[in-house]
Write a protein that holds these residues in place. Structure first.
Motif, PDB file in Angstrom:
ATOM      1  N   MET A  37      74.404 -14.897  86.379  1.00  0.00           N
ATOM      2  CA  MET A  37      74.415 -13.787  87.325  1.00  0.00           C
ATOM      3  C   MET A  37      73.409 -12.720  86.922  1.00  0.00           C
ATOM      4  O   MET A  37      72.729 -12.141  87.757  1.00  0.00           O
ATOM      5  CB  MET A  37      75.807 -13.167  87.389  1.00  0.00           C
ATOM      6  N   ARG A  38      73.319 -12.474  85.616  1.00  0.00           N
ATOM      7  CA  ARG A  38      72.377 -11.460  85.166  1.00  0.00           C
ATOM      8  C   ARG A  38      70.949 -11.904  85.453  1.00  0.00           C
ATOM      9  O   ARG A  38      70.101 -11.109  85.821  1.00  0.00           O
ATOM     10  CB  ARG A  38      72.584 -11.203  83.673  1.00  0.00           C
ATOM     11  N   SER A  39      70.726 -13.213  85.307  1.00  0.00           N
ATOM     12  CA  SER A  39      69.349 -13.681  85.494  1.00  0.00           C
ATOM     13  C   SER A  39      68.922 -13.612  86.955  1.00  0.00           C
ATOM     14  O   SER A  39      67.738 -13.564  87.243  1.00  0.00           O
ATOM     15  CB  SER A  39      69.220 -15.111  84.978  1.00  0.00           C
ATOM     16  N   VAL A  40      69.876 -13.603  87.886  1.00  0.00           N
ATOM     17  CA  VAL A  40      69.452 -13.433  89.270  1.00  0.00           C
ATOM     18  C   VAL A  40      69.409 -11.964  89.652  1.00  0.00           C
ATOM     19  O   VAL A  40      69.143 -11.629  90.800  1.00  0.00           O
ATOM     20  CB  VAL A  40      70.344 -14.195  90.276  1.00  0.00           C
ATOM     21  N   GLY A  41      69.677 -11.101  88.695  1.00  0.00           N
ATOM     22  CA  GLY A  41      69.457  -9.689  88.945  1.00  0.00           C
ATOM     23  C   GLY A  41      70.681  -8.931  89.412  1.00  0.00           C
ATOM     24  O   GLY A  41      70.564  -7.966  90.144  1.00  0.00           O
ATOM     25  N   LEU A  42      71.861  -9.365  88.987  1.00  0.00           N
ATOM     26  CA  LEU A  42      73.069  -8.629  89.354  1.00  0.00           C
ATOM     27  C   LEU A  42      73.542  -7.798  88.164  1.00  0.00           C
ATOM     28  O   LEU A  42      73.204  -8.079  87.023  1.00  0.00           O
ATOM     29  CB  LEU A  42      74.186  -9.593  89.757  1.00  0.00           C
ATOM     30  N   GLN A  73      81.531 -26.305  93.498  1.00  0.00           N
ATOM     31  CA  GLN A  73      80.531 -26.276  94.565  1.00  0.00           C
ATOM     32  C   GLN A  73      80.388 -24.869  95.115  1.00  0.00           C
ATOM     33  O   GLN A  73      79.287 -24.390  95.362  1.00  0.00           O
ATOM     34  CB  GLN A  73      80.968 -27.205  95.700  1.00  0.00           C
ATOM     35  N   ALA A  74      81.551 -24.223  95.282  1.00  0.00           N
ATOM     36  CA  ALA A  74      81.531 -22.881  95.844  1.00  0.00           C
ATOM     37  C   ALA A  74      80.846 -21.914  94.894  1.00  0.00           C
ATOM     38  O   ALA A  74      80.097 -21.037  95.329  1.00  0.00           O
ATOM     39  CB  ALA A  74      82.954 -22.424  96.139  1.00  0.00           C
ATOM     40  N   VAL A  75      81.073 -22.087  93.583  1.00  0.00           N
ATOM     41  CA  VAL A  75      80.405 -21.205  92.619  1.00  0.00           C
ATOM     42  C   VAL A  75      78.903 -21.399  92.714  1.00  0.00           C
ATOM     43  O   VAL A  75      78.130 -20.428  92.726  1.00  0.00           O
ATOM     44  CB  VAL A  75      80.907 -21.486  91.188  1.00  0.00           C
ATOM     45  N   GLY A  76      78.478 -22.649  92.802  1.00  0.00           N
ATOM     46  CA  GLY A  76      77.046 -22.914  92.918  1.00  0.00           C
ATOM     47  C   GLY A  76      76.461 -22.281  94.156  1.00  0.00           C
ATOM     48  O   GLY A  76      75.413 -21.622  94.100  1.00  0.00           O
ATOM     49  N   LEU A  77      77.157 -22.434  95.288  1.00  0.00           N
ATOM     50  CA  LEU A  77      76.659 -21.847  96.524  1.00  0.00           C
ATOM     51  C   LEU A  77      76.624 -20.336  96.425  1.00  0.00           C
ATOM     52  O   LEU A  77      75.669 -19.683  96.876  1.00  0.00           O
ATOM     53  CB  LEU A  77      77.554 -22.281  97.691  1.00  0.00           C
ATOM     54  N   MET A  78      77.652 -19.770  95.785  1.00  0.00           N
ATOM     55  CA  MET A  78      77.692 -18.322  95.653  1.00  0.00           C
ATOM     56  C   MET A  78      76.523 -17.814  94.827  1.00  0.00           C
ATOM     57  O   MET A  78      75.885 -16.809  95.176  1.00  0.00           O
ATOM     58  CB  MET A  78      79.011 -17.909  94.996  1.00  0.00           C
ATOM     59  N   LEU A  79      76.214 -18.527  93.734  1.00  0.00           N
ATOM     60  CA  LEU A  79      75.102 -18.086  92.885  1.00  0.00           C
ATOM     61  C   LEU A  79      73.776 -18.208  93.623  1.00  0.00           C
ATOM     62  O   LEU A  79      72.904 -17.341  93.517  1.00  0.00           O
ATOM     63  CB  LEU A  79      75.076 -18.897  91.596  1.00  0.00           C
ATOM     64  N   ILE A 121      77.090  -5.638  97.366  1.00  0.00           N
ATOM     65  CA  ILE A 121      77.785  -6.909  97.539  1.00  0.00           C
ATOM     66  C   ILE A 121      78.328  -7.349  96.190  1.00  0.00           C
ATOM     67  O   ILE A 121      77.599  -7.399  95.199  1.00  0.00           O
ATOM     68  CB  ILE A 121      76.845  -7.977  98.115  1.00  0.00           C
ATOM     69  N   ILE A 122      79.615  -7.640  96.180  1.00  0.00           N
ATOM     70  CA  ILE A 122      80.261  -8.051  94.936  1.00  0.00           C
ATOM     71  C   ILE A 122      80.472  -9.557  94.985  1.00  0.00           C
ATOM     72  O   ILE A 122      81.066 -10.070  95.937  1.00  0.00           O
ATOM     73  CB  ILE A 122      81.609  -7.335  94.769  1.00  0.00           C
ATOM     74  N   PHE A 123      79.966 -10.250  93.995  1.00  0.00           N
ATOM     75  CA  PHE A 123      80.190 -11.690  93.876  1.00  0.00           C
ATOM     76  C   PHE A 123      81.239 -11.889  92.800  1.00  0.00           C
ATOM     77  O   PHE A 123      81.001 -11.570  91.635  1.00  0.00           O
ATOM     78  CB  PHE A 123      78.885 -12.400  93.511  1.00  0.00           C
TER      79      PHE A 123
END
Lengths: 561, 511
Positions: free
Chosen positions: A36-41, A98-104, A120-122
């Motif tokens: 999550m940090r690496s995608v900038g959250l 699968q859902a975690v992957g899609l969410m990320l 937006i909170i993931f």
């Protein structure tokens, strides 16, 4: 909507899915945080622990502790006053990778966009709903269920809407939408409409209650299918069980629904891109909202995704049912008056009115004793199973969970002996009038309870009214007593629950054998008690403290001596 | 005497050209500065500061000629007898956890606070007029400031400039959390600059880039400062600050590289000819935790080291003017001292009056090291009067952000600040001693949902119909079913007789 259009992102998603498909016994917290940090959250974690009142045998858990991970995408130039939530509940037995992957993947895509006006909170929660409950309580800084959790470090203002995502299988053939929340609360109908719009736009197959949408309304099949879906929804809503992680958000006035990828219609198949596009569209629409969703309906029943039954249509049905009780009560009142002595205390139930001369009216004792005793039985039904589980487990060869359910059944059955324990206080003078007075009180009590329940959870109120009203109206000491007793027992709350289970399975096209049904019934009892303690579901206390004692009064009337 | 007169004349003649030839040093000066700080999260913050200083006593002298100081603000100071004025317009929220301590934070929305001179008799009236005038100057909805959102803090807001008394009755503070900041607010702000946006650092202020950021805050601070070291007379200082945070993730596609052009889509070409100092500072402090080193291009001629906000920092300095002409080293010593906190547990609470004034809760406390302190306030939700709902009631109602003002012990002892020579970013707050520094942080505004009636059309129709029916039906029924009869006047009971006795004594006709 360029989600996953470039091959780099698609490969990244494939890697994620591969990584997540490894058996998960605990949430890979460090990995999730890093990703999550690496995608900038902005990433935060929350640890929570909860000791359930008794071991949960269906989910095989007792002392639960877990960690929720959530990342916040901060909207540029917004002061973090509003937010949207995309939540993925994970648990040891529900593989939601699968859902975690899609969410990320969605998070990575959303992060690059500049149009966000709401944060937006993931959120990835552990232990399904328990994690969601812990997170929500910590977010709103309340503690309603005795959950122990660490305070949240990062907040993002008032949550405007939430979407829970569950994809249990690799292949998604349709998206099932679940709206029923805790205690039968429903999200605003506009949220559902939004989902349906994007389903149609993306050509996705959408289902409700796992049923395909009826196509041909003019013929018989369409409406029939609609009735089936409607019945399923009524049963689901009446149970008060949150039909997904979204159900807990509704308590905080956050409009929410659960999207569940299911794999049961082989002729359709979608990749995650289609699901992601629909989600992206929904979030962009929600992002543009100036106000909370409030324009549309909050009370509705759904025979299909595109059709709903509004409150103005279904409320009269319950109203007419309750009118029966009112008319019957009026009739009894007239009869009592014709007899010459008016029980002035008919409105005030349990001796709240000051004692009047006993010669004027029906003896107060003959009313108060059954009322008090039935309420006491209800209280015992509510308190004893959880309180006495350890004693029961020590003295009998049963586990705690079994002890709870068996105590529940034992207390319930013991309540049926009430007439034999109350008749000794029944007044000798004018037995006829005293049972009438008792029935009058019971009728008003039942009508009031059912009216209140119908206003908050229509399905539950309607089911209970439909089953209890005939028995209640017909009960009297004279007449065919065994027939009446059978009718009363068949319409008691527990029998309604059992019947509801069989009907539910029948509608799901998975009929039950009686033995299976009985096992399911015991599990449902345990779940009902557990949900009351863990999430604050109101069905168990309602039945134990309200409707069961009321039903006992009618039982008492039937066996009046 | 006859000989003396020509001599005097001669002396005058000799002196005359000398006076006119050597130009009088201008009484006002402009310094401009841009600080670029790479933030711990990878984003980049840019802080502009423009400081106009005017050696003139605006209030005492009748000033008519303005050179660098904007006339609109100068007249404002003399008309409303202002001592200090602080106005900030902000979009976004400074995330201290990820971005570190800001030089100067501002709450989301509009914040205005002002100190008035003690000669002002009706502070509230002046405050109202002032906010209306500022509303016009800055194209912001500051006219919505009224008694319901104005408070008079007693502890957390002190004058930032020269002050010889801190009577809090002359302070007013208000926040409008809903205020949206956009280009219409930036344009009037830019017009106050002597070079406008024609030359100097202000060419970088392009609206489309500045509002493409994660955080945008523009502010105007006016305060009196000492004119020289002796502090015999005062000067007026106008600071215009603008902070923006560029999202490295969105603008730089995840890379931490940046350039002035990439950030502002402009480069610096010439200094503002009116500025006496024009510099760009780039934070090149070598953080030891990761091995990344910052390389700045072109390599700076000079570097500047100082203790800023409690840590030692290194800045690369680019002077846009000729380095020989920078400062004529006038030092300034500020008189104000921050008061020591009077022990623990000062709580000042001023309860609200409905629709008159808001709640004000000020707490002074000493926080133990590495601890979490939670201050929570319980409130009840209530129905408003039906005319008081905004057009979008379901959006919620804003609670203003709370303010945290703190003196933080410094890790490194700071050098005493030379007020005129040190960069502008280091002289925002007066410093009392070197062992601690002052920060002021704000929290997010809170969005609260109040119980809202259904304002939809069917509801209104039902309400109206019911009212009409009730009124018509009620009065008609009353008229139709009432029986009228003539009642004989009676003497009445004891109470009536007593009442009539009293009425007669008072000279009022009896009942």
């Amino acid at each position: 909507m360029g989600l996953l259009s470039d091959p780099v992102r698609r490969r990244a998603l494939a890697r994620l899915v591969l990584r997540l498909n490894a058996p998960l016994w605990a949430l890979p917290v460090a990995w999730l945080e890093r990703t999550m940090r690496s995608v900038g959250l902005e990433v935060y974690t929350q640890s929570f622990s909860r000791k359930l009142p008794f071991p949960d045998e269906t989910h095989e858990r007792y002392m639960v502790s877990g960690i929720n991970v959530y990342g916040i995408l901060r909207a540029p130039r917004a002061a973090s006053t509003e937010s949207l939530v995309l939540t993925v509940p994970c648990g040891p037995e529900s593989t939601n990778s699968q859902a975690v992957g899609l969410m990320l993947a969605l998070a990575a895509h959303f992060r690059g966009q500049i149009y966000w006006a709401k944060d937006i909170i993931f959120l990835v929660t552990e232990h399904d709903l328990l994690g969601s409950e812990a997170w929500l309580e910590a977010y709103h800084d309340v503690n309603v269920t005795g959950m122990q959790s660490s305070p949240l470090q990062g907040r993002a203002g008032a949550i405007q809407a939430a979407v829970a995502l569950e994809l249990s299988s690799d292949v998604v053939t349709s998206l099932d939408v679940a709206v029923e929340g805790l205690n039968g609360q429903l999200p605003n109908l506009d949220l559902l409409n939004l989902f349906q719009t994007f389903c149609q736009k993306g050509g996705l197959l959408c289902t409700l209650q796992g049923k395909l949408q009826p196509q041909d309304w003019p013929s018989v099949d369409g409406p029939l299918q609609g009735v089936q879906t409607l019945l399923l929804m009524v049963l689901q809503q009446a149970s008060g069980h949150p039909h997904g992680a979204h159900g807990l958000f509704l308590r905080y006035r956050v409009e929410a629904l659960t999207l569940r990828g299911i794999n049961s219609f082989r002729q359709y198949k979608y990749d995650l891109v289609a699901v992601g596009k629909a989600l992206e569209g929904m979030f962009r629409k929600l992002n543009h909202l100036l106000e909370r969703l409030h324009q549309s309906f909050f009370f509705y029943l759904l025979p299909a995704l595109s059709r709903f039954v509004s409150i103005g249509l279904y409320m009269p049905a319950a109203g007419f049912l309750l009118l029966v009780l009112g008319l019957k009560a009026l009739e009894l009142w007239m009869q009592l008056h014709e007899a010459g002595v008016g029980p002035e205390q008919a409105g005030g139930t349990s001796g709240s009115s000051p004692p009047l001369p006993a010669t004027q009216r029906v003896g107060l004792a003959s009313l108060v004793a059954p009322l008090l005793i039935s309420q006491a039985v209800g209280l015992a039904l509510y308190v004893l199973p959880v309180l006495g589980q350890h004693v029961a487990a020590q003295h009998f060869p049963v586990a705690e969970a079994e002890a709870v359910v068996l105590t529940l059944l034992a207390v319930y059955a013991a309540g049926l002996a009430l007439p034999h324990s109350t008749h000794w206080v029944a007044s000798t003078q004018a037995p006829d009038r005293s049972w009438m007075a008792l029935k009058l009180v019971a009728l008003i009590y039942l009508a009031l309870q059912l009216a209140c329940i119908t206003l908050t959870n229509f399905s539950l109120g309607f089911l209970l009214a439909a089953t209890m009203v005939p028995g209640a109206a017909l009960t009297k000491p004279s007449g065919p007593r065994p027939l009446c007793a059978a009718l009363l027992v068949l319409t008691s709350p527990a029998a309604t629950l059992l019947g509801g289970l069989f009907l539910w399975q029948q509608l799901q096209e998975a009929p039950l054998s009686p033995a299976e049904g009985w096992r399911l019934f015991l599990a449902a009892l345990a779940q009902g008690v557990l949900e009351h303690h863990t999430y604050g579901a109101l069905l168990f206390p309602l039945l134990a403290l309200g409707l069961y004692p009321c039903w006992l009064l009618f039982w008492n009337v039937l066996f009046w001596k | 005497m006859a000989a003396a007169a020509p001599l005097c004349l001669l002396v005058l003649l000799l002196l005359g050209p000398g006076v006119w030839g050597q130009t009088e040093p201008p009484r006002d000066s402009l310094r401009e500065e841009l600080v670029i700080t790479p933030l711990p999260s990878g984003d980049v913050a840019a802080t502009f500061q423009f400081r106009t200083r005017w050696d003139s006593e605006l209030q005492r002298e009748e000033v008519s000629h303005y050179r660098l100081f904007p006339k609109a603000l100068g007249q404002l100071i003399s008309k409303y007898s202002l001592r200090e004025l602080h106005l900030s317009l902000t979009q976004g929220f400074w995330r201290t956890r990820y971005w570190g301590t800001p030089f100067l934070q501002a709450p989301s929305g509009a914040e205005l606070w002002a100190w008035f001179q003690d000669t002002v008799t009706d502070v509230d009236e002046s405050w109202k007029e002032l906010s209306n005038v500022l509303s016009g100057i800055f194209c912001a909805s500051l006219n919505f400031i009224d008694s319901t959102n104005t408070v008079t803090p007693s502890a957390s807001f002190k004058p930032l400039g020269l002050a010889n008394g801190t009577d809090h009755s002359f302070l007013r503070y208000a926040v409008l959390p809903r205020e949206v900041v956009c280009t219409e607010n930036l344009t009037p702000w830019k017009k106050l600059l002597p070079c406008s946006s024609k030359a100097g650092l202000s060419v970088l202020l392009k609206a489309d880039r500045l509002f493409h950021t994660s955080y945008h805050s523009q502010a105007v601070h006016i305060r009196p400062v000492c004119r020289d070291a002796r502090c015999a007379s005062i000067s007026w200082e106008l600071r215009q600050t603008l902070s923006v945070v560029f999202d490295a993730f969105v603008t730089g596609q995840g890379k931490q590289d940046w350039s002035l052009f990439r950030m502002f889509s402009r480069t610096l070409t010439e200094p503002c000819p009116l500025a006496s100092e024009s510099r760009v500072y780039v934070d090149v402090t070598n953080y030891s935790q990761d091995n990344e080193t910052l390389e700045v291009y072109p390599p700076p001629l000079t570097t500047y080291q100082d203790v800023v906000l409690g840590t030692r920092k290194t800045y690369a300095v680019y002077d846009l003017l000729d380095t020989a002409v920078i400062n004529n080293s006038r030092s300034l010593n500020l008189q104000l001292k921050w008061k020591r906190p009077p022990g623990n547990g000062y709580i000042h609470y001023q309860p609200a009056q409905d629709r008159m004034q808001p709640h004000l809760l000020e707490m002074l406390m000493q926080l133990p090291a590495s601890s979490v302190t939670k201050v929570s306030i319980q409130f009840e939700r209530a129905l408003l009067k039906w005319t008081e709902y905004t057009p979008d009631p379901n959006h919620g109602f804003y609670v203003s952000p709370s303010v945290l003002s703190a003196l933080v012990p410094s890790e490194v002892a700071a050098q005493p600040v030379d007020w005129e020579e040190s960069p502008l970013f280091n002289t925002l707050f007066p410093v009392s001693d070197s062992s601690s520094y002052f920060v002021r942080l704000y929290t997010e505004p809170l969005l609260v949902n109040l119980p809202t009636p259904d304002f939809s059309m069917p509801y209104n129709v039902i309400c109206l119909t019911c009212t009409v029916v009730a009124v018509c039906y009620g009065s008609f029924y009353n008229l139709l079913t009432r029986t009228f009869q003539v009642e004989e006047p009676s003497k009445g009971g004891l109470a009536k007789r007593l009442a009539n006795l009293i009425r007669r004594a008072r000279g009022v006709p009896p009942l």
